[in-house]
Design a protein around this motif. Sequence first.
Motif, PDB file in Angstrom:
ATOM      1  N   LYS A  32       0.852  -1.187   0.000  1.00  0.00           N
ATOM      2  CA  LYS A  32       0.000   0.000   0.000  1.00  0.00           C
ATOM      3  C   LYS A  32       0.885   1.233   0.000  1.00  0.00           C
ATOM      4  O   LYS A  32       1.671   1.447   0.921  1.00  0.00           O
ATOM      5  N   VAL A  34       1.011   5.295   0.034  1.00  0.00           N
ATOM      6  CA  VAL A  34       0.178   6.425   0.447  1.00  0.00           C
ATOM      7  C   VAL A  34       0.874   7.735   0.093  1.00  0.00           C
ATOM      8  O   VAL A  34       2.057   7.926   0.417  1.00  0.00           O
ATOM      9  N   ASN A  35       0.142   8.638  -0.563  1.00  0.00           N
ATOM     10  CA  ASN A  35       0.641   9.968  -0.889  1.00  0.00           C
ATOM     11  C   ASN A  35       0.405  10.881   0.321  1.00  0.00           C
ATOM     12  O   ASN A  35      -0.736  11.159   0.690  1.00  0.00           O
ATOM     13  N   GLU A  38      -0.002  17.276  -0.670  1.00  0.00           N
ATOM     14  CA  GLU A  38      -1.133  17.895  -1.356  1.00  0.00           C
ATOM     15  C   GLU A  38      -0.900  17.952  -2.863  1.00  0.00           C
ATOM     16  O   GLU A  38      -1.649  18.602  -3.593  1.00  0.00           O
ATOM     17  N   HIS A  40       0.147  15.835  -6.653  1.00  0.00           N
ATOM     18  CA  HIS A  40       0.104  14.552  -7.344  1.00  0.00           C
ATOM     19  C   HIS A  40       1.515  13.952  -7.319  1.00  0.00           C
ATOM     20  O   HIS A  40       2.492  14.669  -7.541  1.00  0.00           O
ATOM     21  N   ILE A  62      -0.505   8.999  -8.057  1.00  0.00           N
ATOM     22  CA  ILE A  62      -1.414   9.010  -6.911  1.00  0.00           C
ATOM     23  C   ILE A  62      -1.822  10.451  -6.627  1.00  0.00           C
ATOM     24  O   ILE A  62      -0.965  11.334  -6.512  1.00  0.00           O
ATOM     25  N   GLN A  63      -3.118  10.695  -6.510  1.00  0.00           N
ATOM     26  CA  GLN A  63      -3.608  12.028  -6.223  1.00  0.00           C
ATOM     27  C   GLN A  63      -3.265  12.436  -4.791  1.00  0.00           C
ATOM     28  O   GLN A  63      -2.864  11.605  -3.965  1.00  0.00           O
ATOM     29  N   TRP A  65      -3.145  13.078  -1.040  1.00  0.00           N
ATOM     30  CA  TRP A  65      -3.676  12.390   0.144  1.00  0.00           C
ATOM     31  C   TRP A  65      -4.382  11.086  -0.193  1.00  0.00           C
ATOM     32  O   TRP A  65      -5.175  10.582   0.610  1.00  0.00           O
ATOM     33  N   ASP A  66      -4.119  10.555  -1.354  1.00  0.00           N
ATOM     34  CA  ASP A  66      -4.754   9.301  -1.770  1.00  0.00           C
ATOM     35  C   ASP A  66      -3.751   8.153  -1.622  1.00  0.00           C
ATOM     36  O   ASP A  66      -2.611   8.339  -1.170  1.00  0.00           O
ATOM     37  N   SER A  67      -4.158   6.955  -1.985  1.00  0.00           N
ATOM     38  CA  SER A  67      -3.279   5.786  -1.870  1.00  0.00           C
ATOM     39  C   SER A  67      -3.489   4.857  -3.054  1.00  0.00           C
ATOM     40  O   SER A  67      -4.457   4.991  -3.808  1.00  0.00           O
ATOM     41  N   CYS A  68      -2.592   3.907  -3.175  1.00  0.00           N
ATOM     42  CA  CYS A  68      -2.647   2.938  -4.269  1.00  0.00           C
ATOM     43  C   CYS A  68      -2.098   1.601  -3.765  1.00  0.00           C
ATOM     44  O   CYS A  68      -1.183   1.575  -2.934  1.00  0.00           O
TER      45      CYS A  68
END
Length: 223
Positions: A32, A34-35, A38, A40, A62-63, A65-68
Motif C-alpha cells: 500500500k 500512500v501519498n 497535497e 500529485h 497518486i492524487q 492524500w490518496d493511496s494505491c
Amino acid sequence: MSAGGGNQMISVVPDELKFQFELEKQSFCDLKVVNNTEHHVAFKVKTTSPKKYFVRPNTGVIQAWDSCVIRVTLQAQREYPPDMQCKDKFLLQSTTVPPNTDVDDLPQDTFTKEGGRALEECKLRVVYMTPGLAQGNSEDEALRSSMHGLDTNSNQAFQRLKDERDAAVRQTQHLQQELDILKRRRFRKGDPGFSFTFAILVGLIGLMVGFLLNLSLSSPSTE
C-alpha cells in the motif's frame, strides 16, 4: 527514503515483501503506497530480478492524500533458493508531478535526478517463508485460543459450583433457625407434633451438611 517514515512524500506498508514460497506455485504480496502530500505523486517500481516478479501497476500517479495498492507476484519457481535466503531487492521511486497528470503522459526522465528534480527512493527487501512455518504459527494460535476457552469454561464451572454451595449454606441456616424456634416452643409447652417435625428437620440438616461437604471436596482449587 525508508518505508513508513514521517515527513516523506509517500509511505509504503509493509516495509518488506514477504512471499509464501512453494515450488511450481505463484505467490503474491500487496504493497500500500500512500501519498502524504497535497500534490500529485508519480511512482515507479524497479527490482533486481525483473524476470522473477510481475508488478502491477509498476508505474502510476497518486492524487493528493490518496493511496494505491501494488500487487507484486512471485512467478512459479522450479527450485528452492540456498537456505531459503533471497537477495532480491525492490526500489520504489517517487516524485511530484503537475495536477491531472496521466501515467501515460509521464516524460521518460520523470524518475531521474537530472534538472534538480526531487526524487525519493524506498528500498524494500524480499523475504521467503515456507508454508509449514505459516501453518505452525496458525496451529500455535489455535492452541492458545483453545487453552483460553478451557480456562473460561473452568472459571464458569467453578462459579456455578460456588453459587450452588452458597445457596445450600443459606438453606441450612434457614433450617437451623426453624429448629431453634421449635426448641423454644418445646420448653414453653408440650407439642405433640414436635418429635416428628424435629426428626424431619434434623434429617434435612444432615443431608444439607453432607451436600456441603461433597461440594467442598469437589470444588476446584483457585490457587
